[in-house]
Scaffold this motif. Structure first.
Motif, PDB file in Angstrom:
ATOM      1  N   VAL A  45       0.849  -1.186   0.000  1.00  0.00           N
ATOM      2  CA  VAL A  45       0.000   0.000   0.000  1.00  0.00           C
ATOM      3  C   VAL A  45       0.893   1.248   0.000  1.00  0.00           C
ATOM      4  O   VAL A  45       1.749   1.405   0.875  1.00  0.00           O
ATOM      5  CB  VAL A  45      -0.938   0.016   1.228  1.00  0.00           C
TER       6      VAL A  45
ATOM      7  N   PRO B 155       0.209   4.998   0.181  1.00  0.00           N
ATOM      8  CA  PRO B 155      -0.756   6.103   0.316  1.00  0.00           C
ATOM      9  C   PRO B 155      -0.298   7.389  -0.354  1.00  0.00           C
ATOM     10  O   PRO B 155      -1.109   8.113  -0.945  1.00  0.00           O
ATOM     11  CB  PRO B 155      -0.871   6.278   1.838  1.00  0.00           C
ATOM     12  N   ARG B 156       1.008   7.698  -0.279  1.00  0.00           N
ATOM     13  CA  ARG B 156       1.499   8.945  -0.870  1.00  0.00           C
ATOM     14  C   ARG B 156       1.365   8.944  -2.384  1.00  0.00           C
ATOM     15  O   ARG B 156       1.170   9.998  -3.000  1.00  0.00           O
ATOM     16  CB  ARG B 156       2.956   9.177  -0.474  1.00  0.00           C
TER      17      ARG B 156
ATOM     18  N   ALA C   4      -0.921   7.067  -3.903  1.00  0.00           N
ATOM     19  CA  ALA C   4      -2.281   6.616  -4.201  1.00  0.00           C
ATOM     20  C   ALA C   4      -2.243   5.377  -5.086  1.00  0.00           C
ATOM     21  O   ALA C   4      -2.784   5.346  -6.198  1.00  0.00           O
ATOM     22  CB  ALA C   4      -3.095   7.719  -4.851  1.00  0.00           C
TER      23      ALA C   4
ATOM     24  N   ALA D  27     -10.579   4.901  -4.282  1.00  0.00           N
ATOM     25  CA  ALA D  27      -9.989   4.630  -2.960  1.00  0.00           C
ATOM     26  C   ALA D  27      -8.700   3.828  -3.037  1.00  0.00           C
ATOM     27  O   ALA D  27      -8.088   3.544  -1.998  1.00  0.00           O
ATOM     28  CB  ALA D  27     -11.001   3.905  -2.077  1.00  0.00           C
TER      29      ALA D  27
ATOM     30  N   GLY E 169      -5.061   2.800  -2.973  1.00  0.00           N
ATOM     31  CA  GLY E 169      -3.918   3.440  -2.328  1.00  0.00           C
ATOM     32  C   GLY E 169      -4.123   3.701  -0.858  1.00  0.00           C
ATOM     33  O   GLY E 169      -3.181   4.065  -0.155  1.00  0.00           O
ATOM     34  N   THR E 170      -5.347   3.513  -0.365  1.00  0.00           N
ATOM     35  CA  THR E 170      -5.632   3.735   1.052  1.00  0.00           C
ATOM     36  C   THR E 170      -5.617   2.407   1.804  1.00  0.00           C
ATOM     37  O   THR E 170      -6.045   1.379   1.257  1.00  0.00           O
ATOM     38  CB  THR E 170      -6.992   4.419   1.247  1.00  0.00           C
ATOM     39  N   PRO E 171      -5.145   2.396   3.033  1.00  0.00           N
ATOM     40  CA  PRO E 171      -5.140   1.152   3.811  1.00  0.00           C
ATOM     41  C   PRO E 171      -6.538   0.566   4.001  1.00  0.00           C
ATOM     42  O   PRO E 171      -6.710  -0.655   3.963  1.00  0.00           O
ATOM     43  CB  PRO E 171      -4.529   1.588   5.156  1.00  0.00           C
ATOM     44  N   ASP E 172      -7.540   1.418   4.221  1.00  0.00           N
ATOM     45  CA  ASP E 172      -8.900   0.915   4.410  1.00  0.00           C
ATOM     46  C   ASP E 172      -9.399   0.178   3.169  1.00  0.00           C
ATOM     47  O   ASP E 172     -10.031  -0.879   3.278  1.00  0.00           O
ATOM     48  CB  ASP E 172      -9.853   2.070   4.743  1.00  0.00           C
ATOM     49  N   GLU E 173      -9.115   0.736   2.000  1.00  0.00           N
ATOM     50  CA  GLU E 173      -9.552   0.087   0.767  1.00  0.00           C
ATOM     51  C   GLU E 173      -8.832  -1.235   0.564  1.00  0.00           C
ATOM     52  O   GLU E 173      -9.444  -2.224   0.110  1.00  0.00           O
ATOM     53  CB  GLU E 173      -9.309   1.006  -0.428  1.00  0.00           C
ATOM     54  N   TYR E 174      -7.558  -1.294   0.931  1.00  0.00           N
ATOM     55  CA  TYR E 174      -6.823  -2.545   0.759  1.00  0.00           C
ATOM     56  C   TYR E 174      -7.382  -3.630   1.685  1.00  0.00           C
ATOM     57  O   TYR E 174      -7.561  -4.777   1.266  1.00  0.00           O
ATOM     58  CB  TYR E 174      -5.337  -2.343   1.029  1.00  0.00           C
TER      59      TYR E 174
END
Length: 244
Positions: A69, A71-72, A74, A225, A227-232
């Motif tokens: 993941v 995030p930076r 995305a 979504a 790139g976000t931990p929640d989406e992964y």
């Protein structure tokens, strides 16, 4: 043990590669201008190179059902293949010996065009391997699509191009690239030299990556979504639920 070594090599690949290049350069210089030093270091460097090559072969068969993941950026990315770094380190030994032999011939005044022709391919090969190992992730999934990066170029595949990855039920563990079909190939953008459409799976389980790509092709509402931990976490739970 192998997994821990691979993870450490992938995480610190750039300082490791710089160190390897410095050692290889020093060995080549020693062969050309300080033969006593080169003879003393020959056996330790040979054993080290063989160890790197062995670890590369072993780690090449280790592929996990997971993405990284970012995030930076995305993005979800394939893990950095540690075997590329290890293979590069192993081949640096041979390349430094080849270049060192050329330097020794030059120092003795007997260098020929043949010596240059023998040394040049090794330098090109090492440069390509270092570049590939340095860059890291071969595949990145973003809200815009899938980007694949090779030795000489990259390919950006928008989700609207409808990429489909062909993975068999046995995970095709021996393959490093999976065939890729495109519903709308005119949308694909290329940079540099790229071959036929394919997805690198040198560090991730083929079926897992194919399932992730298929999911986002079929569910455009979830792409934003990426790139976000929640989406992964949601994606993995969904895929595991589907598999079960």
């Amino acid at each position: 043990m192998i997994d821990a070594i691979s993870a450490a090599v992938a995480r610190h690949r750039r300082p490791i590669l710089v160190t390897g290049l410095l050692v290889a350069g020093g060995n080549a210089a020693a062969m050309g201008y300080a033969p006593d030093v080169a003879r003393a270091s020959f056996l330790p460097l040979l054993l080290l190179a063989l160890a790197f090559l062995l670890l590369a072969i072993i780690s090449m068969g280790t592929r996990s059902a997971a993405l990284v993941v970012l995030p930076r950026s995305a993005a979800f990315a394939s893990p950095v293949p540690a075997w590329r770094v290890l293979l590069t380190l192993g081949l640096l030994g041979q390349s430094s010996a080849t270049v060192g032999a050329y330097l020794r011939s030059t120092e003795a005044g007997i260098a020929t065009t043949f010596d240059v022709l023998v040394s040049l391919p090794w330098l090109v090969l090492i440069a390509l391997l270092v570049a590939a190992a340095w860059s890291g992730h071969s595949v990145r999934l973003s809200p815009d699509g899938v980007r694949t990066t090779g030795l000489l170029g990259s390919r950006m595949i928008p989700w609207e191009a409808e990429p489909r990855v062909e993975a068999s039920s046995n995970d095709m563990q021996s393959r490093l690239r999976l065939p890729l079909t495109l519903g709308n190939p005119t949308l694909v953008r290329r940079r540099g030299l790229v071959g036929r459409p394919a997805i690198p799976v040198d560090s991730v389980q083929p079926r897992f990556l194919a399932s992730v790509i298929d999911y986002y092709v079929a569910h455009p509402g979830h792409r934003a979504a990426i790139g976000t931990p929640d989406e992964y976490r949601r994606l993995v739970a969904h895929l595991h639920g589907t598999a079960g």
